[in-house]
Design a protein around this motif. Structure first.
Motif, PDB file in Angstrom:
ATOM      1  N   GLU A 172       0.829  -1.223   0.000  1.00 33.37           N
ATOM      2  CA  GLU A 172       0.000   0.000   0.000  1.00 33.37           C
ATOM      3  C   GLU A 172       0.859   1.267   0.000  1.00 33.37           C
ATOM      4  O   GLU A 172       0.502   2.258  -0.591  1.00 33.37           O
ATOM      5  N   VAL A 173       1.987   1.195   0.700  1.00 32.65           N
ATOM      6  CA  VAL A 173       2.855   2.370   0.747  1.00 32.65           C
ATOM      7  C   VAL A 173       3.801   2.297  -0.445  1.00 32.65           C
ATOM      8  O   VAL A 173       4.510   1.301  -0.597  1.00 32.65           O
ATOM      9  N   PRO A 174       3.785   3.320  -1.302  1.00 29.85           N
ATOM     10  CA  PRO A 174       4.717   3.251  -2.429  1.00 29.85           C
ATOM     11  C   PRO A 174       6.161   3.265  -1.926  1.00 29.85           C
ATOM     12  O   PRO A 174       6.505   4.062  -1.047  1.00 29.85           O
ATOM     13  N   GLN A 175       6.974   2.352  -2.411  1.00 23.16           N
ATOM     14  CA  GLN A 175       8.360   2.284  -1.942  1.00 23.16           C
ATOM     15  C   GLN A 175       9.270   2.868  -3.002  1.00 23.16           C
ATOM     16  O   GLN A 175       9.441   2.292  -4.062  1.00 23.16           O
ATOM     17  N   THR A 176       9.800   4.028  -2.683  1.00 20.02           N
ATOM     18  CA  THR A 176      10.657   4.714  -3.632  1.00 20.02           C
ATOM     19  C   THR A 176      12.104   4.327  -3.349  1.00 20.02           C
ATOM     20  O   THR A 176      12.419   3.753  -2.306  1.00 20.02           O
ATOM     21  N   GLU A 177      12.971   4.723  -4.287  1.00 19.26           N
ATOM     22  CA  GLU A 177      14.402   4.496  -4.067  1.00 19.26           C
ATOM     23  C   GLU A 177      14.814   5.180  -2.763  1.00 19.26           C
ATOM     24  O   GLU A 177      15.580   4.636  -1.976  1.00 19.26           O
ATOM     25  N   LYS A 178      14.235   6.374  -2.556  1.00 20.13           N
ATOM     26  CA  LYS A 178      14.585   7.132  -1.353  1.00 20.13           C
ATOM     27  C   LYS A 178      14.141   6.408  -0.078  1.00 20.13           C
ATOM     28  O   LYS A 178      14.884   6.346   0.905  1.00 20.13           O
ATOM     29  N   SER A 179      12.938   5.833  -0.103  1.00 20.83           N
ATOM     30  CA  SER A 179      12.451   5.184   1.126  1.00 20.83           C
ATOM     31  C   SER A 179      13.166   3.867   1.382  1.00 20.83           C
ATOM     32  O   SER A 179      13.185   3.370   2.501  1.00 20.83           O
ATOM     33  N   ARG A 180      13.759   3.294   0.347  1.00 24.26           N
ATOM     34  CA  ARG A 180      14.456   2.011   0.527  1.00 24.26           C
ATOM     35  C   ARG A 180      15.948   2.186   0.812  1.00 24.26           C
ATOM     36  O   ARG A 180      16.635   1.236   1.174  1.00 24.26           O
ATOM     37  N   TYR A 181      16.437   3.414   0.653  1.00 21.03           N
ATOM     38  CA  TYR A 181      17.862   3.689   0.880  1.00 21.03           C
ATOM     39  C   TYR A 181      18.228   3.428   2.338  1.00 21.03           C
ATOM     40  O   TYR A 181      17.502   3.824   3.243  1.00 21.03           O
ATOM     41  N   ILE A 182      19.347   2.749   2.583  1.00 23.15           N
ATOM     42  CA  ILE A 182      19.752   2.559   3.979  1.00 23.15           C
ATOM     43  C   ILE A 182      21.057   3.293   4.349  1.00 23.15           C
ATOM     44  O   ILE A 182      21.109   3.973   5.350  1.00 23.15           O
ATOM     45  N   LEU A 183      22.079   3.152   3.552  1.00 21.64           N
ATOM     46  CA  LEU A 183      23.351   3.804   3.891  1.00 21.64           C
ATOM     47  C   LEU A 183      24.286   3.781   2.681  1.00 21.64           C
ATOM     48  O   LEU A 183      24.002   3.127   1.674  1.00 21.64           O
ATOM     49  N   SER A 184      25.402   4.499   2.833  1.00 23.65           N
ATOM     50  CA  SER A 184      26.398   4.547   1.763  1.00 23.65           C
ATOM     51  C   SER A 184      27.784   4.260   2.321  1.00 23.65           C
ATOM     52  O   SER A 184      28.016   4.423   3.519  1.00 23.65           O
ATOM     53  N   LEU A 185      28.659   3.870   1.407  1.00 21.83           N
ATOM     54  CA  LEU A 185      30.030   3.542   1.779  1.00 21.83           C
ATOM     55  C   LEU A 185      30.972   4.314   0.861  1.00 21.83           C
ATOM     56  O   LEU A 185      30.813   4.268  -0.363  1.00 21.83           O
ATOM     57  N   LEU A 186      31.920   5.028   1.457  1.00 17.32           N
ATOM     58  CA  LEU A 186      32.950   5.686   0.648  1.00 17.32           C
ATOM     59  C   LEU A 186      33.983   4.629   0.275  1.00 17.32           C
ATOM     60  O   LEU A 186      34.569   4.004   1.157  1.00 17.32           O
ATOM     61  N   VAL A 187      34.141   4.408  -1.010  1.00 17.83           N
ATOM     62  CA  VAL A 187      35.055   3.364  -1.489  1.00 17.83           C
ATOM     63  C   VAL A 187      36.241   4.078  -2.130  1.00 17.83           C
ATOM     64  O   VAL A 187      36.108   4.698  -3.182  1.00 17.83           O
TER      65      VAL A 187
END
Ligand SMILES: O=C(O)CCC(=O)C(=O)O
Ligand SMILES: [Fe+2]
Length: 236
Positions: free
Chosen positions: A149-164
Motif C-alpha cells: 500500500e505504501v509506495p516504496q521509492t528508491e529514497k524510502s528504501r535507501y539505507i546507507l552509503s560507503l565511501l570506497v
C-alpha cells in the motif's frame, strides 16, 4: 608482492567488517599499492578496443567467460588478473573456491550504475578492487511485497552509503549480497553526508565534497556453474 594490510585469511578479515552495515561488508583500505594500481590501470587500458562493451552509463570488459544459467564456458584469466583473483581467493572470500570471473567497469565522472543485486549466477560474494578514483556505493532494502500500500521509492528504501577509496578492496557477502541492492549515483562529486558509514577509516570528513575522476573497478567473483569447451563439442 607488498601487502600493506597483511591479511592472510578470513579470520584476519574480521577486523575490516563495517559494523554499521547489515551483514556483511568488509572494507580494506590500501589493499594494493600505488604501483600496483598504476600497473592494473595500464593493463586495463592495454586491452584491444573490441574488449570494451559500451553501456549507457559506463564501459565494461568481461574476463573469464560469459556467466549464464546453462553454465559459463570458461576462458583463462590473463596473468595480470590471476595474481589478484588468487590473492583474494586465498583470503577465503569464496569459501574454498577460487574466483574465475572478473568484470572491469569504467565510470567517467557523472556515470554510475543503477541499484541492483548481482544475482544467483555467482557464489554469493562479490569482491571489488577500485582504481583511479573513489566512489560512493549506496545500499537499498529490497522491495517488500507485503507492504504494497505504501509506495516504496528508491529514497524510502535507501539505507546507507560507503565511501570506497581507490586501491581498496570491498567484499560483500551474506544479506548484503543476497538481499540488499547496491548502486552508484551518476554524479561528478560526492558530498559526504552522515549516511556515509566508514568515514573514520579515511582522510575524508563529513560535509566534504569529493570530485570524482575516472574510476575503474575490478569486480571479482566465482561462477560455480561452468561447462568445459570439449563437452560442448561432444567429446569426453
Ligand atoms: O563498480 C562497482 O564498484 C560496482 C560494480 C557492480 O555493482 C557490478 O558490476 O555488479
Ligand atoms: Fe553489482
Amino acid at each position: 608482492m607488498a601487502n600493506p594490510c597483511n591479511i592472510a585469511n578470513v579470520t584476519d578479515l574480521e577486523k575490516f567488517i563495517v559494523k554499521e552495515a547489515p551483514p556483511t561488508i568488509y572494507y580494506i583500505p590500501n589493499f594494493i599499492t600505488e604501483t600496483e594500481e598504476e600497473y592494473l590501470l595500464q593493463q586495463v587500458y592495454r586491452a584491444p578496443k573490441p574488449k570494451w562493451t559500451q553501456l549507457s552509463g559506463r564501459r565494461l570488459q568481461n574476463w573469464g567467460g560469459l556467466p549464464n544459467p546453462k553454465g559459463m564456458l570458461t576462458e583463462k584469466l590473463p596473468d595480470w588478473l590471476l595474481k589478484y583473483t588468487e590473492k583474494i581467493s586465498a583470503l577465503g572470500a569464496f569459501a574454498r573456491k577460487a574466483a574465475n570471473h572478473v568484470l572491469v567497469n569504467e565510470y567517467k565522472p557523472g556515470e554510475g550504475i543503477m541499484p541492483h543485486v548481482d544475482g544467483p549466477l555467482y557464489h554469493p560474494t562479490v569482491t571489488t578492487i577500485s582504481l583511479g578514483s573513489h566512489t560512493v556505493l549506496d545500499f537499498y532494502k529490497p522491495v517488500c511485497e507485503t507492504q504494497s500500500e505504501v509506495p516504496q521509492t528508491e529514497k524510502s528504501r535507501y539505507i546507507l552509503s560507503l565511501l570506497v577509496q581507490q586501491k581498496s578492496l570491498l567484499i560483500l557477502q551474506d544479506d548484503m549480497y543476497k538481499c540488499y541492492l547496491h548502486g552508484i549515483q551518476g554524479v561528478s562529486e560526492d558530498i559526504l553526508s552522515e549516511h556515509v558509514v566508514n568515514l573514520s577509516s579515511t582522510d575524508a570528513h563529513l560535509g566534504n565534497a569529493l570530485p570524482r575522476s575516472t574510476r575503474v573497478s575490478l569486480t571479482i567473483r566465482h561462477v560455480p556453474k561452468v561447462v568445459r569447451a570439449n563437452l560442448l563439442l561432444g567429446k569426453k
